[in-house]
Design a protein around this motif. Structure first.
Motif, PDB file in Angstrom:
ATOM      1  N   LEU A   5       0.840  -1.188   0.000  1.00 14.71           N
ATOM      2  CA  LEU A   5       0.000   0.000   0.000  1.00 14.71           C
ATOM      3  C   LEU A   5       0.879   1.243   0.000  1.00 14.71           C
ATOM      4  O   LEU A   5       1.838   1.323   0.758  1.00 14.71           O
ATOM      5  CB  LEU A   5      -0.914   0.015   1.233  1.00 14.71           C
ATOM      6  N   HIS A   6       0.513   2.192  -0.834  1.00 15.49           N
ATOM      7  CA  HIS A   6       1.306   3.417  -0.882  1.00 15.49           C
ATOM      8  C   HIS A   6       0.406   4.606  -1.120  1.00 15.49           C
ATOM      9  O   HIS A   6      -0.469   4.585  -1.986  1.00 15.49           O
ATOM     10  CB  HIS A   6       2.352   3.354  -1.984  1.00 15.49           C
ATOM     11  N   GLY A   7       0.639   5.639  -0.322  1.00 12.18           N
ATOM     12  CA  GLY A   7      -0.048   6.900  -0.529  1.00 12.18           C
ATOM     13  C   GLY A   7       0.973   8.019  -0.546  1.00 12.18           C
ATOM     14  O   GLY A   7       2.156   7.815  -0.305  1.00 12.18           O
ATOM     15  N   GLN A   8       0.503   9.237  -0.777  1.00 12.47           N
ATOM     16  CA  GLN A   8       1.438  10.364  -0.822  1.00 12.47           C
ATOM     17  C   GLN A   8       2.107  10.554   0.536  1.00 12.47           C
ATOM     18  O   GLN A   8       3.275  10.895   0.628  1.00 12.47           O
ATOM     19  CB  GLN A   8       0.698  11.641  -1.238  1.00 12.47           C
ATOM     20  N   HIS A   9       1.355  10.290   1.602  1.00 12.32           N
ATOM     21  CA  HIS A   9       1.926  10.338   2.945  1.00 12.32           C
ATOM     22  C   HIS A   9       2.334   8.918   3.300  1.00 12.32           C
ATOM     23  O   HIS A   9       1.627   8.197   3.989  1.00 12.32           O
ATOM     24  CB  HIS A   9       0.913  10.923   3.927  1.00 12.32           C
ATOM     25  N   MET A  17      -0.398  -4.198  -5.720  1.00 13.96           N
ATOM     26  CA  MET A  17       0.060  -2.865  -5.347  1.00 13.96           C
ATOM     27  C   MET A  17      -1.135  -1.921  -5.314  1.00 13.96           C
ATOM     28  O   MET A  17      -1.934  -1.883  -6.256  1.00 13.96           O
ATOM     29  CB  MET A  17       1.120  -2.372  -6.321  1.00 13.96           C
ATOM     30  N   ILE A  18      -1.241  -1.189  -4.209  1.00 10.56           N
ATOM     31  CA  ILE A  18      -2.353  -0.254  -4.024  1.00 10.56           C
ATOM     32  C   ILE A  18      -1.774   1.151  -3.883  1.00 10.56           C
ATOM     33  O   ILE A  18      -0.920   1.398  -3.041  1.00 10.56           O
ATOM     34  CB  ILE A  18      -3.177  -0.614  -2.775  1.00 10.56           C
ATOM     35  N   VAL A  29      -2.824  -3.816  -9.964  1.00  7.94           N
ATOM     36  CA  VAL A  29      -2.657  -2.522  -9.302  1.00  7.94           C
ATOM     37  C   VAL A  29      -4.044  -1.969  -9.015  1.00  7.94           C
ATOM     38  O   VAL A  29      -4.914  -1.956  -9.892  1.00  7.94           O
ATOM     39  CB  VAL A  29      -1.851  -1.533 -10.167  1.00  7.94           C
ATOM     40  N   LEU A  30      -4.251  -1.536  -7.768  1.00  7.86           N
ATOM     41  CA  LEU A  30      -5.467  -0.817  -7.390  1.00  7.86           C
ATOM     42  C   LEU A  30      -5.073   0.625  -7.123  1.00  7.86           C
ATOM     43  O   LEU A  30      -4.127   0.882  -6.376  1.00  7.86           O
ATOM     44  CB  LEU A  30      -6.093  -1.414  -6.121  1.00  7.86           C
ATOM     45  N   VAL A  31      -5.805   1.556  -7.744  1.00  7.54           N
ATOM     46  CA  VAL A  31      -5.470   2.961  -7.543  1.00  7.54           C
ATOM     47  C   VAL A  31      -6.732   3.729  -7.162  1.00  7.54           C
ATOM     48  O   VAL A  31      -7.771   3.608  -7.818  1.00  7.54           O
ATOM     49  CB  VAL A  31      -4.803   3.575  -8.806  1.00  7.54           C
TER      50      VAL A  31
END
Length: 549
Positions: free
Chosen positions: A127-131, A452-453, A482-484
Motif C-alpha cells: 500500500l502506498h499513498g502520498q503520505h 500494489m495499491i 494494481v489498485l489505484v
C-alpha cells in the motif's frame, strides 16, 4: 492477486462485495464517499493497525473477507507453512471485529493471530499513498529499503551475528576486568587470609572432635582414681580372685556329692566370665584416659585457634574449610587474571575483525545496490515527465552498530545543478508523488504476485503529467494487479477496470456503495471528473478521447 473483498457492517458500509481483476483497477468518487474506508477494511483483514472503531453504528460486529490467488512459489506459502496453516492456490482471510473491540481472524477457516495476518500481508499487498507509511519519506527506513532492494538479507544476517559476537566478547572482557579489579583491591587481605588458613589447615568436624577430646581429658583426672579402684576390686586381688577360690572349693566338694553342686558351679563360671570382661573393660578405660599432661594444652590451643579464626571471618568453625576454598579460588583468579585478560583481549580483537570484514562487505554491497537503484529510479522518472530531476542514494559512515557502519538517505534535486535534499523537503506535491511512484516501482518490482495499491498517488498533478502517471501505473499493472484510488480522469481513463464509490442516505443513515462501471458508465464518470456535477457533451467527448488513448 486480490480476487475479491467482502465487507459487512464496517463504518458506513453495510454490505459490499467487490470482485477485482488483474491489471489496473481504478476507484473513483467524490471526496468523502468512502474510498478510504475500502482501504481501512482491507487493512483490517490484513492485520494492519488502523482505526480503533470500525464496526458500523448499530451493528453487533463487522466482518471483512478477502480472497487471494496464490500461484506456485508465492512467498505466502512459506508464511503459511511456518504458521502450520493449510496452503492451496486460494487464500481466504476473514477477520471479525465485535462491537466491544474484540478481533478474531481465520486463514483458510483456521484461527490465527493478527501477527500471522501481518506476515501474510507483507507478501500479498503493498500500500502506498502520498503520505507514505512504509519509510520512503522517513530516512530512518531508507537503509532497510536499500537492503531489501539489493537482496542483502544474508550479508545483513552475517553482520548481525558478527556484531553479537563482538558485543559478547566485549562484555566478557569488561566483566573479567571488573572482577579482576575487585579482587586486586583485596589482594593483601586474600594473601594473608589464605596463609592463615593454610597454616592452620582446619578439617571438617575437627572443632567438635577437639571439644570432645578436651572435655574427656578434663574429666579423666576426676574419674581415673575411681576406675582404678574398681579395676583392682574386680581383678585377681579382688572379686575375680575370691570367685576363683570359691570355684575351686565348690569343684572339690562337688566331686563327692554326685553333681548336686553342678548348677552352682555353672553359675559361678558365668559370673567369672562377666567379672573378667568387666575387669578388662576397666583396664582399657584406664588406658584411654591415660594422656600426656601437655596434650590437653595442645588440644585447647588448637581448638581456641580454630574458633578465633571462625569468629574473625564470621563463619561457623565447620565452614572454615569451604571458606578457605573460596579464598583459594579468588586468589587463583587473581594470579591467573592477566593471562585470562590476554586471552579475552585476543578474542575481542578476533571478533572485531569478523565484524569489520562483515561491515565492509555489506557496505560494498550497499554501494553497488545504491548505484543500481539510482539508475533504476532515474529511468522511471523520465516517462513521468521528470527527466531533468536527479535521484541519489547517499551513504555516509556512522559508528559501528548491529546494522553496519552506513547511514543511507534518499535525496533528490528537481533540476540539474540545484541542491539536493530529502524527498519531503525538496519536492513539491506533484513532484513528490512521482518520485514516490518511481521509488515504489523500483523497490517492489522484484516481488512477484504482489498486489500494489496506490492511494491518490496522482495528487497534485494534472494534464500530461497525470497521463504519464496513469500510463506508468497501467504499465506496472500489465504483469500483475494494481489498485489505484484516484481523482485524476487521466489515470482513471487508463484503467482496465473501474469502480465508482458514492454515498447514499437510507432511513436517515449514511451508507457507502461501490458500483462496477461498464463502458458507458465509465464515460460518464470520467466526464464528471473532468467537468463536475454537470456532464456536458464536451466533457463526455473529452472522456471518450482519454479512454481511446
Amino acid at each position: 492477486m486480490l480476487r475479491s473483498l467482502d465487507i459487512r457492517d464496517m463504518l458506513i458500509i453495510d454490505r459490499l462485495e467487490l470482485a477485482f481483476q488483474p491489471g489496473l483497477n481504478a476507484l473513483t468518487g467524490e471526496t468523502g464517499a468512502g474510498k478510504s474506508i475500502l482501504l481501512d477494511s482491507l487493512g483490517f483483514v490484513l492485520g494492519w493497525r488502523g482505526r480503533a472503531e470500525l464496526v458500523r453504528s448499530g451493528a453487533e460486529q463487522g466482518e471483512v473477507t478477502a480472497v487471494f490467488d496464490l500461484p506456485e512459489g508465492h512467498a505466502a506459502h512459506a508464511v503459511l507453512e511456518e504458521a502450520g496453516l493449510p496452503a492451496t492456490d486460494e487464500l481466504i482471510l476473514r477477520r471479525v471485529n465485535s462491537a466491544d473491540g474484540r478481533k478474531t481472524a481465520w486463514v483458510n477457516d483456521r484461527r490465527c493471530s493478527g501477527e500471522v495476518l501481518r506476515s501474510l500481508s507483507d507478501t500479498l499487498v503493498e500500500l502506498h499513498g502520498q503520505h507514505d507509511d512504509r519509510g520512503l519519506l522517513n530516512p530512518r527506513g531508507h537503509r532497510m529499503l536499500l537492503d531489501e532492494y539489493g537482496r542483502l538479507a544474508d550479508l545483513r544476517a552475517e553482520l548481525r551475528s558478527a556484531w553479537s559476537g563482538r558485543q559478547a566478547a566485549q562484555k566478557a572482557l569488561e566483566r573479567a576486568e571488573a572482577a579482576l579489579e575487585a579482587v586486586r583491591s583485596e589482594e593483601e587481605y586474600l594473601r594473608h587470609a589464605v596463609a592463615e588458613m593454610r597454616a592452620l589447615a582446619p578439617e571438617p568436624g575437627e572443632d567438635a572432635a577437639l571439644d570432645a577430646r578436651r572435655r574427656m581429658m578434663q574429666a579423666s583426672e576426676r574419674v581415673r582414681a575411681d576406675i582404678a579402684k574398681a579395676a583392682q576390686a574386680l581383678g585377681g586381688d579382688g572379686a575375680e580372685g575370691a570367685a576363683g577360690d570359691a570355684l575351686r572349693w565348690l569343684e572339690d566338694a562337688g566331686a563327692q556329692l554326685d553333681g548336686q553342686l553342678e548348677p552352682v558351679i555353672a553359675a559361678l563360671n558365668r559370673a567369672m566370665i562377666e567379672l573378667d570382661e568387666a575387669a578388662r573393660g576397666a583396664e582399657e578405660c584406664l588406658e584411654v584416659l591415660a594422656f600426656n599432661p601437655s596434650e590437653l594444652e595442645e588440644v585447647e590451643e588448637r581448638l581456641f585457634a580454630i574458633r578465633a579464626l571462625a569468629r574473625k571471618h564470621d563463619v561457623m568453625p565447620d565452614e572454615l574449610g569451604s571458606f578457605a576454598e573460596g579464598l583459594e579460588t579468588r586468589l587463583a583468579a587473581l594470579d591467573a587474571g592477566d593471562a585470562e585478560l590476554k586471552g579475552l583481549r585476543a578474542a575481542l580483537k578476533h571478533a572485531g575483525k569478523l565484524y569489520d570484514d562483515a561491515a565492509s562487505a555489506l557496505s560494498a554491497a550497499r554501494a553497488e545496490a545504491a548505484g543500481r537503484l539510482d539508475a533504476a529510479v532515474m529511468a522511471e522518472l523520465a516517462p513521468l515527465k521528470m527527466e531533468r530531476a536527479v535521484f541519489e542514494t547517499e551513504m555516509s559512515e556512522i559508528p559501528p552498530g548491529p546494522d553496519g557502519i552506513d547511514e543511507v538517505a534518499f535525496r533528490v534535486a528537481t533540476n540539474p545543478g540545484a541542491p539536493s535534499g530529502p524527498l519531503a523537503k525538496i519536492a513539491s506535491g506533484g513532484e513528490l508523488s512521482r518520485f514516490l511512484l518511481a521509488l515504489k516501482v523500483c523497490l517492489t518490482g522484484a516481488q512477484p504476485g504482489l498486489t500494489m495499491i496506490f492511494d491518490e498517488i496522482d495528487r497534485g498533478v494534472g494534464g500530461a503529467t497525470a497521463d504519464a502517471v496513469g500510463r506508468r501505473l497501467a504499465s506496472l499493472a500489465s504483469g500483475g494487479q494494481v489498485l489505484v484510488v484516484t481523482h485524476s480522469p487521466q489515470v482513471a481513463a487508463l484503467a482496465a477496470h473501474h469502480w465508482r464509490v458514492e454515498k447514499r442516505v437510507e432511513d436517515g443513515m449514511t451508507l457507502s456503495t461501490v458500483t462496477p462501471l461498464g463502458p458507458d458508465q465509465r464515460v460518464d464518470e470520467i466526464a464528471r471528473m473532468l467537468s463536475g456535477d454537470t456532464i456536458t457533451p464536451a466533457a463526455r467527448a473529452a472522456a471518450e478521447a482519454l479512454m481511446a488513448g
